[in-house]
Design a protein around this motif. Structure first.
Motif, PDB file in Angstrom:
ATOM      1  N   ASP A  90       0.818  -1.221   0.000  1.00 51.06           N
ATOM      2  CA  ASP A  90       0.000   0.000   0.000  1.00 51.06           C
ATOM      3  C   ASP A  90       0.851   1.271   0.000  1.00 51.06           C
ATOM      4  OD1 ASP A  90      -2.197  -1.677   0.244  1.00 51.06           O
ATOM      5  OD2 ASP A  90      -1.964  -1.744   2.423  1.00 51.06           O
ATOM      6  N   GLY A  91       2.169   1.127   0.052  1.00 52.31           N
ATOM      7  CA  GLY A  91       3.041   2.293   0.013  1.00 52.31           C
ATOM      8  C   GLY A  91       3.436   2.830   1.370  1.00 52.31           C
ATOM      9  N   TYR A  92       3.192   2.040   2.419  1.00 53.45           N
ATOM     10  CA  TYR A  92       3.538   2.500   3.764  1.00 53.45           C
ATOM     11  C   TYR A  92       4.864   1.905   4.235  1.00 53.45           C
ATOM     12  CZ  TYR A  92      -0.938   4.745   4.485  1.00 53.45           C
ATOM     13  OH  TYR A  92      -2.002   5.596   4.394  1.00 53.45           O
ATOM     14  N   VAL A  93       5.627   2.689   4.958  1.00 50.93           N
ATOM     15  CA  VAL A  93       6.887   2.211   5.538  1.00 50.93           C
ATOM     16  C   VAL A  93       6.756   2.258   7.058  1.00 50.93           C
ATOM     17  CG1 VAL A  93       9.386   2.544   5.604  1.00 50.93           C
ATOM     18  CG2 VAL A  93       8.088   3.329   3.632  1.00 50.93           C
ATOM     19  N   LEU A  94       7.238   1.211   7.723  1.00 54.98           N
ATOM     20  CA  LEU A  94       7.238   1.223   9.192  1.00 54.98           C
ATOM     21  C   LEU A  94       8.358   2.157   9.672  1.00 54.98           C
ATOM     22  CD1 LEU A  94       6.737  -2.497  10.236  1.00 54.98           C
ATOM     23  CD2 LEU A  94       5.100  -0.631  10.417  1.00 54.98           C
ATOM     24  N   ALA A  95       8.010   3.019  10.604  1.00 51.50           N
ATOM     25  CA  ALA A  95       9.009   3.960  11.140  1.00 51.50           C
ATOM     26  C   ALA A  95       9.231   3.664  12.616  1.00 51.50           C
ATOM     27  CB  ALA A  95       8.513   5.384  10.946  1.00 51.50           C
ATOM     28  N   PRO A  96      10.381   4.036  13.163  1.00 52.82           N
ATOM     29  CA  PRO A  96      10.672   3.746  14.577  1.00 52.82           C
ATOM     30  C   PRO A  96       9.619   4.325  15.519  1.00 52.82           C
ATOM     31  CG  PRO A  96      12.628   4.548  13.475  1.00 52.82           C
ATOM     32  CD  PRO A  96      11.520   4.709  12.512  1.00 52.82           C
ATOM     33  N   ASN A  97       9.442   3.645  16.659  1.00 53.24           N
ATOM     34  CA  ASN A  97       8.461   4.129  17.646  1.00 53.24           C
ATOM     35  C   ASN A  97       9.074   5.171  18.567  1.00 53.24           C
ATOM     36  OD1 ASN A  97      10.138   2.282  18.778  1.00 53.24           O
ATOM     37  ND2 ASN A  97       8.558   1.121  19.846  1.00 53.24           N
ATOM     38  N   VAL A  98       9.838   6.066  17.982  1.00 54.65           N
ATOM     39  CA  VAL A  98      10.477   7.126  18.757  1.00 54.65           C
ATOM     40  C   VAL A  98       9.629   8.388  18.631  1.00 54.65           C
ATOM     41  CG1 VAL A  98      12.518   8.569  19.023  1.00 54.65           C
ATOM     42  CG2 VAL A  98      12.772   6.184  18.380  1.00 54.65           C
ATOM     43  N   ASN A  99       9.233   8.923  19.774  1.00 56.24           N
ATOM     44  CA  ASN A  99       8.498  10.184  19.771  1.00 56.24           C
ATOM     45  C   ASN A  99       9.427  11.280  20.307  1.00 56.24           C
ATOM     46  OD1 ASN A  99       6.803  12.339  20.122  1.00 56.24           O
ATOM     47  ND2 ASN A  99       5.155  11.142  21.056  1.00 56.24           N
ATOM     48  N   PRO A 100       9.848  12.188  19.434  1.00 54.46           N
ATOM     49  CA  PRO A 100      10.822  13.204  19.885  1.00 54.46           C
ATOM     50  C   PRO A 100      10.361  13.963  21.115  1.00 54.46           C
ATOM     51  CG  PRO A 100      10.493  13.352  17.532  1.00 54.46           C
ATOM     52  CD  PRO A 100       9.484  12.369  18.029  1.00 54.46           C
ATOM     53  N   LEU A 101       9.074  14.182  21.230  1.00 56.86           N
ATOM     54  CA  LEU A 101       8.559  14.929  22.376  1.00 56.86           C
ATOM     55  C   LEU A 101       8.831  14.188  23.688  1.00 56.86           C
ATOM     56  CD1 LEU A 101       6.959  17.602  22.501  1.00 56.86           C
ATOM     57  CD2 LEU A 101       4.936  16.218  22.898  1.00 56.86           C
ATOM     58  N   ILE A 102       8.565  12.881  23.676  1.00 54.38           N
ATOM     59  CA  ILE A 102       8.819  12.064  24.876  1.00 54.38           C
ATOM     60  C   ILE A 102      10.308  12.038  25.194  1.00 54.38           C
ATOM     61  CG2 ILE A 102       8.738   9.707  25.772  1.00 54.38           C
ATOM     62  CD1 ILE A 102       6.096   9.381  24.277  1.00 54.38           C
ATOM     63  N   GLU A 103      11.108  11.901  24.156  1.00 56.65           N
ATOM     64  CA  GLU A 103      12.562  11.868  24.369  1.00 56.65           C
ATOM     65  C   GLU A 103      13.038  13.177  24.980  1.00 56.65           C
ATOM     66  OE1 GLU A 103      14.138   9.117  23.996  1.00 56.65           O
ATOM     67  OE2 GLU A 103      12.443   8.121  23.050  1.00 56.65           O
ATOM     68  N   MET A 104      12.485  14.274  24.500  1.00 54.66           N
ATOM     69  CA  MET A 104      12.881  15.584  25.036  1.00 54.66           C
ATOM     70  C   MET A 104      12.523  15.700  26.517  1.00 54.66           C
ATOM     71  SD  MET A 104      14.452  17.461  23.040  1.00 54.66           S
ATOM     72  CE  MET A 104      14.994  17.313  21.368  1.00 54.66           C
ATOM     73  N   MET A 105      11.322  15.200  26.849  1.00 47.78           N
ATOM     74  CA  MET A 105      10.901  15.259  28.246  1.00 47.78           C
ATOM     75  C   MET A 105      11.800  14.395  29.118  1.00 47.78           C
ATOM     76  SD  MET A 105       6.898  15.380  27.625  1.00 47.78           S
ATOM     77  CE  MET A 105       6.375  14.402  28.978  1.00 47.78           C
ATOM     78  N   ASP A 106      12.141  13.218  28.608  1.00 49.02           N
ATOM     79  CA  ASP A 106      13.063  12.337  29.329  1.00 49.02           C
ATOM     80  C   ASP A 106      14.399  13.034  29.537  1.00 49.02           C
ATOM     81  OD1 ASP A 106      11.607  10.159  29.873  1.00 49.02           O
ATOM     82  OD2 ASP A 106      12.751   8.762  28.619  1.00 49.02           O
ATOM     83  N   MET A 107      14.797  13.746  28.506  1.00 49.42           N
ATOM     84  CA  MET A 107      16.079  14.425  28.556  1.00 49.42           C
ATOM     85  C   MET A 107      16.063  15.498  29.641  1.00 49.42           C
ATOM     86  SD  MET A 107      18.069  15.800  25.277  1.00 49.42           S
ATOM     87  CE  MET A 107      17.594  17.492  25.227  1.00 49.42           C
TER      88      MET A 107
END
Lengths: 136, 133
Positions: A90-107
């Motif tokens: 269907d033209g979809y690519v799986l992308a990593p389950n990384v959410n930059p917002l969550i990572e920033m908060m963790d940081m």
């Protein structure tokens, strides 16, 4: 080993784990676009770490250590990109389950904890120097 | 020599207590992100006990045989208690509030300074009384 040096050791162990956590966060963020090579392949999976208490026999204090680095089992994101080699029918690519917002908060949290530990070291040091001042 | 004088003993007990508390607080702050960690604190220093000189309940193993080994580490006279009732906790069960711990740290710092200043003041007084400068 006196108590004040012990508290410095504990704070240093806290700083160590927080910097390791920061390293993991940077790994996640850097890999937020690491897609698969083939339609069957999986992209980068987000990693998370947990901490634990461990008794240090040499000093008799309980230090903080990294417990485990685990993979975040949440679902992958999907991006529409038909021209990508890893795209499905269907033209979809799986992308990593990384959410930059969550990572920033963790940081931010890691940074704050790190600073708090540093304050402990400073406080212990000032107590120690106050004790030494008593000799004068 | 100073240990026999009440005021020195009290100041020393206070400083010992604060140093020990500093260690407990350091543990809390280091564990600010450890799941299910509850903060600890030392039991308040009991002034009456210090005055009576009963803060150190030295309970050790009796050695009745030459082969008995005495533990080198003597148990601390101060007791660390886990705070069961905490103000708030994160979803992973951690209840350490950094601000609270920092406030305690600052408090310990000023108390330590006060005790140390007291110690020095009396030291000076003794010096004056003994005629030396």
């Amino acid at each position: 080993m006196d108590e004040l040096s012990k508290s410095t050791t504990i704070a240093i162990s806290g700083m160590k784990v927080q910097s390791q956590r920061l390293r993991l966060i940077s790994e996640n963020l850097a890999n937020s676009d690491s897609l698969a090579q083939t339609p069957e392949g999986l992209p980068y999976r987000r990693k998370v770490m947990t901490f634990k208490n461990e008794l240090d026999r040499a000093t008799g204090t309980s230090l903080v250590k990294v417990d485990k680095v685990r993979a975040d089992s949440s679902e992958f994101q999907r991006r529409y990109d038909p021209k990508h080699p890893a795209a499905d029918r269907d033209g979809y690519v799986l992308a990593p389950n990384v959410n930059p917002l969550i990572e920033m908060m963790d940081m931010r949290e890691a940074q704050r904890s790190y600073e708090a530990n540093m304050n402990v070291i400073n406080a212990s040091r000032s107590l120690l120097s106050r004790t030494i001042d008593m000799l004068r | 020599m100073y240990d026999d004088l009440g005021i020195f003993k009290m100041a020393k007990a206070q400083m010992d207590w604060i140093a020990q508390r500093q260690e407990v607080l350091a543990g809390n702050i280091a564990n600010a992100n450890t799941p299910r960690y509850l903060p600890k604190d030392l039991k308040d220093l009991d002034f009456k006990q210090v005055l009576a000189g009963t803060t150190e309940p030295e309970v050790g193993a009796a050695t009745t045989n030459a082969k008995h080994i005495v533990p080198e580490v003597t148990p601390s006279p101060f007791k660390a208690v886990t705070q069961r009732r905490t103000y708030e906790s994160t979803p992973d069960g951690n209840a350490v509030i950094l601000e609270e711990q920092m406030a305690k740290l600052g408090d310990a710092n000023s108390k330590y300074n006060a005790a140390a200043a007291l110690f020095q003041k009396y030291q000076k007084m003794i010096k004056t009384a003994s005629g030396s400068r």
